[in-house]
Design an enzyme around this catalytic site. Sequence first.
Site, PDB file in Angstrom:
ATOM      1  N   GLY A   5      14.257 -33.863   9.625  1.00  0.00           N
ATOM      2  CA  GLY A   5      13.378 -34.280  10.722  1.00  0.00           C
ATOM      3  C   GLY A   5      13.547 -35.738  11.094  1.00  0.00           C
ATOM      4  O   GLY A   5      14.650 -36.281  11.079  1.00  0.00           O
TER       5      GLY A   5
ATOM      6  N   TYR B  93       5.864 -30.442   7.491  1.00  0.00           N
ATOM      7  CA  TYR B  93       4.598 -30.470   6.743  1.00  0.00           C
ATOM      8  C   TYR B  93       3.508 -29.613   7.381  1.00  0.00           C
ATOM      9  O   TYR B  93       2.418 -29.482   6.828  1.00  0.00           O
ATOM     10  CB  TYR B  93       4.118 -31.909   6.527  1.00  0.00           C
ATOM     11  CG  TYR B  93       4.860 -32.653   5.440  1.00  0.00           C
ATOM     12  CD1 TYR B  93       5.924 -32.070   4.761  1.00  0.00           C
ATOM     13  CD2 TYR B  93       4.499 -33.946   5.071  1.00  0.00           C
ATOM     14  CE1 TYR B  93       6.614 -32.749   3.765  1.00  0.00           C
ATOM     15  CE2 TYR B  93       5.169 -34.641   4.066  1.00  0.00           C
ATOM     16  CZ  TYR B  93       6.229 -34.038   3.427  1.00  0.00           C
ATOM     17  OH  TYR B  93       6.890 -34.721   2.434  1.00  0.00           O
TER      18      TYR B  93
ATOM     19  N   ASN C 101       8.706 -38.806   2.834  1.00  0.00           N
ATOM     20  CA  ASN C 101       8.180 -38.019   1.708  1.00  0.00           C
ATOM     21  C   ASN C 101       7.772 -39.003   0.605  1.00  0.00           C
ATOM     22  O   ASN C 101       8.114 -40.186   0.657  1.00  0.00           O
ATOM     23  CB  ASN C 101       9.205 -36.991   1.212  1.00  0.00           C
ATOM     24  CG  ASN C 101      10.532 -37.627   0.862  1.00  0.00           C
ATOM     25  OD1 ASN C 101      10.588 -38.621   0.143  1.00  0.00           O
ATOM     26  ND2 ASN C 101      11.620 -37.084   1.389  1.00  0.00           N
TER      27      ASN C 101
ATOM     28  N   ASP D 171      12.642 -38.366   9.512  1.00  0.00           N
ATOM     29  CA  ASP D 171      13.094 -39.151   8.345  1.00  0.00           C
ATOM     30  C   ASP D 171      14.624 -39.212   8.311  1.00  0.00           C
ATOM     31  O   ASP D 171      15.222 -40.298   8.176  1.00  0.00           O
ATOM     32  CB  ASP D 171      12.540 -38.462   7.080  1.00  0.00           C
ATOM     33  CG  ASP D 171      12.533 -39.345   5.858  1.00  0.00           C
ATOM     34  OD1 ASP D 171      12.925 -40.521   5.972  1.00  0.00           O
ATOM     35  OD2 ASP D 171      12.134 -38.860   4.785  1.00  0.00           O
TER      36      ASP D 171
ATOM     37  N   ILE E 200      12.480 -41.746  18.465  1.00  0.00           N
ATOM     38  CA  ILE E 200      11.933 -42.979  17.887  1.00  0.00           C
ATOM     39  C   ILE E 200      13.025 -43.920  17.372  1.00  0.00           C
ATOM     40  O   ILE E 200      12.818 -45.140  17.307  1.00  0.00           O
ATOM     41  CB  ILE E 200      10.892 -42.647  16.790  1.00  0.00           C
ATOM     42  CG1 ILE E 200       9.952 -43.839  16.571  1.00  0.00           C
ATOM     43  CG2 ILE E 200      11.558 -42.196  15.488  1.00  0.00           C
ATOM     44  CD1 ILE E 200       8.686 -43.494  15.812  1.00  0.00           C
TER      45      ILE E 200
ATOM     46  N   SER F 123       3.422 -35.438  10.018  1.00  0.00           N
ATOM     47  CA  SER F 123       2.999 -34.180   9.358  1.00  0.00           C
ATOM     48  C   SER F 123       3.084 -32.915  10.205  1.00  0.00           C
ATOM     49  O   SER F 123       2.814 -31.827   9.694  1.00  0.00           O
ATOM     50  CB  SER F 123       1.575 -34.271   8.788  1.00  0.00           C
ATOM     51  OG  SER F 123       1.555 -35.059   7.616  1.00  0.00           O
ATOM     52  N   THR F 124       3.444 -33.024  11.494  1.00  0.00           N
ATOM     53  CA  THR F 124       3.407 -31.808  12.326  1.00  0.00           C
ATOM     54  C   THR F 124       4.751 -31.073  12.411  1.00  0.00           C
ATOM     55  O   THR F 124       4.885 -30.111  13.151  1.00  0.00           O
ATOM     56  CB  THR F 124       2.922 -32.117  13.761  1.00  0.00           C
ATOM     57  OG1 THR F 124       3.881 -32.955  14.412  1.00  0.00           O
ATOM     58  CG2 THR F 124       1.566 -32.781  13.753  1.00  0.00           C
ATOM     59  N   GLY F 125       5.725 -31.527  11.616  1.00  0.00           N
ATOM     60  CA  GLY F 125       7.005 -30.822  11.558  1.00  0.00           C
ATOM     61  C   GLY F 125       7.022 -29.922  10.335  1.00  0.00           C
ATOM     62  O   GLY F 125       6.224 -28.994  10.220  1.00  0.00           O
TER      63      GLY F 125
HETATM   64  P1  ADP Z   1       6.731 -34.138   8.579  1.00  0.00           P
HETATM   65  O1  ADP Z   1       7.475 -33.833   7.305  1.00  0.00           O
HETATM   66  O2  ADP Z   1       5.775 -35.299   8.420  1.00  0.00           O
HETATM   67  O3  ADP Z   1       6.092 -32.921   9.176  1.00  0.00           O
HETATM   68  P2  ADP Z   1       8.989 -34.013  10.468  1.00  0.00           P
HETATM   69  O4  ADP Z   1      10.085 -34.999  10.589  1.00  0.00           O
HETATM   70  O5  ADP Z   1       9.342 -32.650   9.967  1.00  0.00           O
HETATM   71  O6  ADP Z   1       7.855 -34.715   9.569  1.00  0.00           O
HETATM   72  O7  ADP Z   1       8.278 -33.850  11.875  1.00  0.00           O
HETATM   73  C1  ADP Z   1       7.408 -34.791  12.411  1.00  0.00           C
HETATM   74  C2  ADP Z   1       7.612 -34.893  13.921  1.00  0.00           C
HETATM   75  O8  ADP Z   1       8.742 -35.734  14.180  1.00  0.00           O
HETATM   76  C3  ADP Z   1       7.915 -33.557  14.629  1.00  0.00           C
HETATM   77  O9  ADP Z   1       7.164 -33.500  15.830  1.00  0.00           O
HETATM   78  C4  ADP Z   1       9.414 -33.684  14.949  1.00  0.00           C
HETATM   79  O10 ADP Z   1       9.755 -32.942  16.108  1.00  0.00           O
HETATM   80  C5  ADP Z   1       9.510 -35.161  15.225  1.00  0.00           C
HETATM   81  N1  ADP Z   1      10.848 -35.772  15.250  1.00  0.00           N
HETATM   82  C6  ADP Z   1      12.017 -35.344  14.745  1.00  0.00           C
HETATM   83  N2  ADP Z   1      13.004 -36.207  15.029  1.00  0.00           N
HETATM   84  C7  ADP Z   1      12.456 -37.223  15.755  1.00  0.00           C
HETATM   85  C8  ADP Z   1      12.934 -38.413  16.390  1.00  0.00           C
HETATM   86  N3  ADP Z   1      14.215 -38.772  16.323  1.00  0.00           N
HETATM   87  N4  ADP Z   1      12.045 -39.194  17.066  1.00  0.00           N
HETATM   88  C9  ADP Z   1      10.737 -38.873  17.140  1.00  0.00           C
HETATM   89  N5  ADP Z   1      10.220 -37.770  16.576  1.00  0.00           N
HETATM   90  C10 ADP Z   1      11.063 -36.953  15.899  1.00  0.00           C
END
Ligand code: ADP
Length: 171
Positions: free
Chosen positions: A37, A126, A29, A39, A16, A122-124
């Site tokens: 992740g 969280y 958060n 963020d 992204i 939320s699918t990482g």
């Molecule tokens: P949350 O805390 O909301 O669960 P995370 O960042 O842990 O957020 O995960 C949310 C999703 O973002 C997961 O599917 C993770 O694989 C994905 N993610 C991590 N890095 C990137 C990125 N650079 N671009 C898009 N999605 C990403």
Amino acid sequence: MEEKPMANFKLIKGDITKMKVDAIVNAANTALSGGGGVDGAIHRAAGPQLDEACRKLNGCPTGEAKMTPGFDLPAKYVIHTPGPIWHGGSRNEAQLLRNSYVNSLKRAVENNCRTVAFPSISTGVYDYPLDQAAKIAIGAIKEFDAPLEVTMVCFDEGTFMAYERALDKLA
Ligand code: ADP
């Protein structure tokens, strides 16, 4: 990148932080303090000014959404929304996750955005069950009535496949 086009919704596999859109959404958060992740990736790519801008916002409740500039990102804006932490489903997680999508889309419209990209909120860390989250995300986006082009950016194959399944069920 794989693509599955629909009217105003597109599903892709990718990063992204590379999206050249009006706004990317950050799975933040509630302190808006940056983290791991997606963020962490967004903060690294946007540069230190993003952290400064976030600190001025005084956090954000779960399911709400606040906006900052994108700074060094190709995207003009970042919309920060803390999704719910999964606790088993009895703590209003589904409504809160839906709120994250709807409130992010509202911020986008208010700021005259036409193109928006979402990560899988939320699918990482969280821990929200992927298939349930995908259904909520796609439902919320498809029901949102505004002339927006929305791209769901899935970082890994498993996430991409879950959103594809949810999309097929809705079609
Ligand atoms: P949350 O805390 O909301 O669960 P995370 O960042 O842990 O957020 O995960 C949310 C999703 O973002 C997961 O599917 C993770 O694989 C994905 N993610 C991590 N890095 C990137 C990125 N650079 N671009 C898009 N999605 C990403």
